[in-house]
Design an enzyme around this catalytic site. Structure first.
Site, mmCIF file in Angstrom:
data_model
loop_
_atom_site.group_PDB
_atom_site.id
_atom_site.type_symbol
_atom_site.label_atom_id
_atom_site.label_comp_id
_atom_site.label_asym_id
_atom_site.label_seq_id
_atom_site.Cartn_x
_atom_site.Cartn_y
_atom_site.Cartn_z
ATOM 1 C CB CYS A 7 -0.865 0.033 1.263
ATOM 2 S SG CYS A 7 -1.687 -1.515 1.621
ATOM 3 N NE ARG A 17 4.311 2.274 -4.067
ATOM 4 C CZ ARG A 17 3.830 1.918 -2.915
ATOM 5 N NH1 ARG A 17 4.030 0.703 -2.470
ATOM 6 N NH2 ARG A 17 3.168 2.771 -2.192
ATOM 7 C CD1 TRP A 63 -1.623 -5.732 -2.279
ATOM 8 C CD2 TRP A 63 -2.101 -5.017 -4.340
ATOM 9 N NE1 TRP A 63 -1.407 -6.768 -3.153
ATOM 10 C CE2 TRP A 63 -1.698 -6.368 -4.416
ATOM 11 C CE3 TRP A 63 -2.464 -4.360 -5.521
ATOM 12 C CZ2 TRP A 63 -1.628 -7.058 -5.625
ATOM 13 C CZ3 TRP A 63 -2.381 -5.059 -6.715
ATOM 14 C CH2 TRP A 63 -1.971 -6.389 -6.764
ATOM 15 C CG ASN A 66 1.710 0.490 3.785
ATOM 16 O OD1 ASN A 66 0.577 0.859 3.537
ATOM 17 N ND2 ASN A 66 2.793 1.014 3.249
ATOM 18 N N GLY A 67 0.925 -3.537 5.262
ATOM 19 C CA GLY A 67 1.409 -4.813 5.777
ATOM 20 C C GLY A 67 0.301 -5.575 6.480
ATOM 21 C CD GLU A 116 9.819 -18.675 -13.867
ATOM 22 O OE1 GLU A 116 9.126 -19.223 -14.730
ATOM 23 O OE2 GLU A 116 9.767 -17.458 -13.634
ATOM 24 C CE LYS A 144 10.717 -14.560 -15.549
ATOM 25 N NZ LYS A 144 9.626 -15.328 -15.070
ATOM 26 C CD GLU A 172 9.425 -13.557 -19.076
ATOM 27 O OE1 GLU A 172 8.356 -13.038 -19.389
ATOM 28 O OE2 GLU A 172 9.558 -14.258 -18.053
ATOM 29 C CG HIS A 215 16.300 -39.852 -24.620
ATOM 30 N ND1 HIS A 215 16.421 -41.191 -24.935
ATOM 31 C CD2 HIS A 215 16.455 -39.773 -23.280
ATOM 32 C CE1 HIS A 215 16.612 -41.888 -23.825
ATOM 33 N NE2 HIS A 215 16.647 -41.047 -22.798
ATOM 34 C CE LYS A 269 3.196 -8.602 -13.764
ATOM 35 N NZ LYS A 269 4.321 -9.547 -13.657
#
Ligand code: F6R
Length: 615
Positions: free
Chosen positions: A10, A35, A81, A107-108, A488, A492, A495, A511, A610
């Site tokens: 937040c 944000r 948020w 926040n949090g 992954e 990364k 992309e 193989h 995104k």
């Protein structure tokens, strides 16, 4: 240099001085908009406390203020948020106590929220919102006996968690008190006016002189400046920090790109995702997961569905569920599953993983599984997202808004969510005994520091990136959990660096793909799984014999790999079951540094969005 590495959820902005507070705070909140948030609000002290707040964009709050302005020169504001409770006008901050004389933003997360709420409810307190924040307003008011600083100090002694809290009372006009427990807080020093904010961009247009409030500190702000103390008492001397960043640098907390900032936020993301959900004994409490133990015992199969990075988190999940729960677990690309007439039936659990909670294919596959009788659990980062609303159960990943298109911290939080879920189901099924539970709980609690340790070795990774930056093709290999991480790591790299890259199980290499491994071709091996270590080492020897450039991700105490690899990126030894959390980090950094060397737009790679909300 000061760099902000917290996964902020937040935005906070406060003002004390001669000017009208509300327009200044509104402007500060707008500067934190990048944000992400879902509601916003402002409180001003002027004889009484006056609050305006609204769900949605700051424009809605601005219109409210136009029709019903706030007058006064001391105020606090917030962009939220959502974590506890859906985005709504009522859940938006600031929150007042019943007398209306005390107001807070925060926040949090307050980890012992339920306990505190139950206790206060039993004492007759009524709450307007579903938030943990409102409890803090009640606590401060309860503790108040004429000194707001003492009241805040006593109130936070009851509140466990990682948070920043800002408090204002009509009884003591002209000052604001705030506490930092992990979540960031800064003070901006002006000429006869002082600002308080969750981060620098909110105030940069007013001052370049800042005090950084550290973890465990309390700050009292008035128009003449600020005094910082330890929460427990005792004055702290803090030097003024002069910042010469431009606004764009400030948004990135001093990092060159959001991606790098988000990679560095991962220790905090782990702490926040675990926070309040797991005790030292391995007892798990997942607030929006509603199924009972009988259902957990009845599950005959787990389906994981997702796309992209979220699917790769699912690959880790499959290993975890199969290893811990001994439950058959399938991982399905959502875009395949939705058209494959999958054999989903009750009593199964479908785990749909999505950072945004809005990916069209993931939603379609999740709906289909639910129609076929599976119970749907959403593992998502966005409270109130479509996926979270349609699911029977939700496990929020608490990574905070992710801005870089290439996902890093959200992936990390997904892994943590999967460990928690496995423990929750495993305890109910009786397959996770106390010893295993404690082992995993202990390991999870060590992870933030271990990931921090890996981040500190970023320069080694940046050097290793030179070996790859001019390659044509790169191959990633590993077995079991290491294979999941290799997938992954490869995504990364491709992309953001636009290098061709493929990942495969180490045993698959011979193989077919081995035909492409010639002198100088980079092969990146993830090598943490003791049970298959020697098997993976054979693949390393095969590629080495063909002249490949071998980069390995291995434990610090691995004395063997050094003789075979050209570069070894070390991670602290973890439980093999938990290794993906640490082993993905050098690969994220590697992708970042290769892309940087190649001069690409790291945060906005070409052709990618995104959130993929269309098929
Ligand atoms: C890659 C990346 C994508 C997303 C995918 C799913 O870095 O971010 O592969 O993981 O588009 O998105 P969510 O998780 O929002 O469903």
């Amino acid at each position: 240099m000061y760099q902000e590495v917290h996964a902020r959820m937040c935005g906070i902005m406060g003002y004390v001085g001669p000017r009208q507070a509300a327009p200044l705070i509104l402007d500060g909140l707008r500067r934190l908009e990048y944000r992400g948030y879902d509601s916003a609000g402002i409180a001003v002290a002027n004889g009484d406390i006056h609050v305006r707040k609204a769900e949605g964009k700051i424009g809605r709050l601005a219109s409210l203020l136009e029709t019903d302005p706030l007058h006064g020169t001391v105020g606090i504001g917030h962009t939220r948020w959502a974590t506890h409770g859906v985005p709504s006008d009522v859940n938006a901050h600031p929150h007042r106590d019943p007398s209306g004389r005390f107001v807070v933003v925060h926040n949090g997360i307050i980890e012992n929220f339920h306990e505190l709420r139950e206790r206060l409810s039993a004492e007759g307190h009524l709450f307007e919102s579903e938030t943990d924040t409102e409890i803090l307003a009640h606590l401060v008011a309860l503790e108040y006996d004429g000194d707001i600083v003492a009241a805040v100090r006593r109130a936070v002694a009851h509140a466990e968690g990682a948070y920043a809290l800002v408090v204002m009372t009509a009884n003591e006009p002209g000052r604001i008190v705030a506490v930092r427990r992990v979540s960031p807080l800064i003070v901006g020093l002006g000429d006869g006016e002082t600002f308080l904010a969750s981060d620098i961009p909110a105030v940069l247009q007013h001052t370049r002189d800042f005090l950084i409030v550290e973890d465990g500190e309390l700050v009292v702000v008035d128009a003449d400046g600020a005094t910082i103390e330890h929460i427990e008492g005792g004055r702290v001397d803090r030097a003024v920090m002069h910042v010469d960043w431009d606004a764009e640098q400030a948004e990135k907390g001093g990092y060159e790109h959001f991606m790098l900032k988000e990679i560095h936020e991962q220790p905090a993301v782990i702490t926040e995702t675990v926070g309040g959900r797991l005790d030292g004994e391995g007892e798990v409490w997942l607030e929006d997961v509603h199924f009972d133990d009988a259902f957990a015992r009845a599950i005959d199969r787990v389906w994981i569905t997702a796309c992209g990075t979220a699917l790769h988190a699912g690959l880790v999940g499959r290993e975890i569920f199969q290893r811990i729960l001994r439950l058959p677990t399938a991982v399905e690309y959502a875009h395949e599953m939705r058209y494959a007439d999958p054999l989903v039936s009750a009593p199964s659990l479908t785990v749909a993983i999505s950072q945004s909670g809005e990916t069209a294919d993931t939603l379609a596959a999740a709906r289909l599984a639910r129609q076929k009788g599976s119970r749907l659990l959403a593992l998502t980062n966005v409270v109130g997202s479509t996926l979270s609303r349609e699911a029977d159960d939700v496990l929020y990943t608490r990574a905070g808004p992710e801005i870089s298109v290439a996902s890093t911290k959200a992936y990390m939080a997904m892994l943590i969510g999967e460990y928690l879920l496995a423990l929750r189901i495993g305890r109910a099924r009786g397959v996770v005994d106390e010893a295993l539970s404690q082992r995993v709980a202990h390991g999870l609690h060590l992870l933030p520091a271990q990931v921090e340790h890996v981040l500190q070795a970023e320069n080694d990774v940046a050097k290793a990136a030179h070996r790859i930056a001019d390659a044509q093709d790169v191959y990633f290999i590993g077995r079991g959990l290491d294979y999941a991480v290799a997938m992954e790591g490869s995504l990364k790299l491709k992309e953001i660096s636009y290098l061709h890259s493929e990942a495969m199980p180490a045993g698959e290499l011979k193989h077919g793909t081995l035909a492409l491994v010639t002198a100088g071709v980079p092969v990146i091996v993830v090598l943490t799984q003791g049970a298959v270590y020697d098997k993976t080492m054979s693949a390393v020897q095969e590629v080495k014999a063909r002249g490949a450039t071998v980069l390995a991700v291995a434990y610090e105490d691995d004395a063997t790999i050094g003789a075979f690899a050209d570069e070894v990126l070390r991670i602290p030894r973890t439980d093999d079951l938990l290794s993906p959390v640490a082993s993905i980090v050098p690969l994220q950094l590697l992708a970042y540094h290769v892309a940087r060397l190649r001069g690409h737009d790291i945060d906005q790679p070409r052709n990618l969005a995104k959130s993929v909300t269309v098929e």
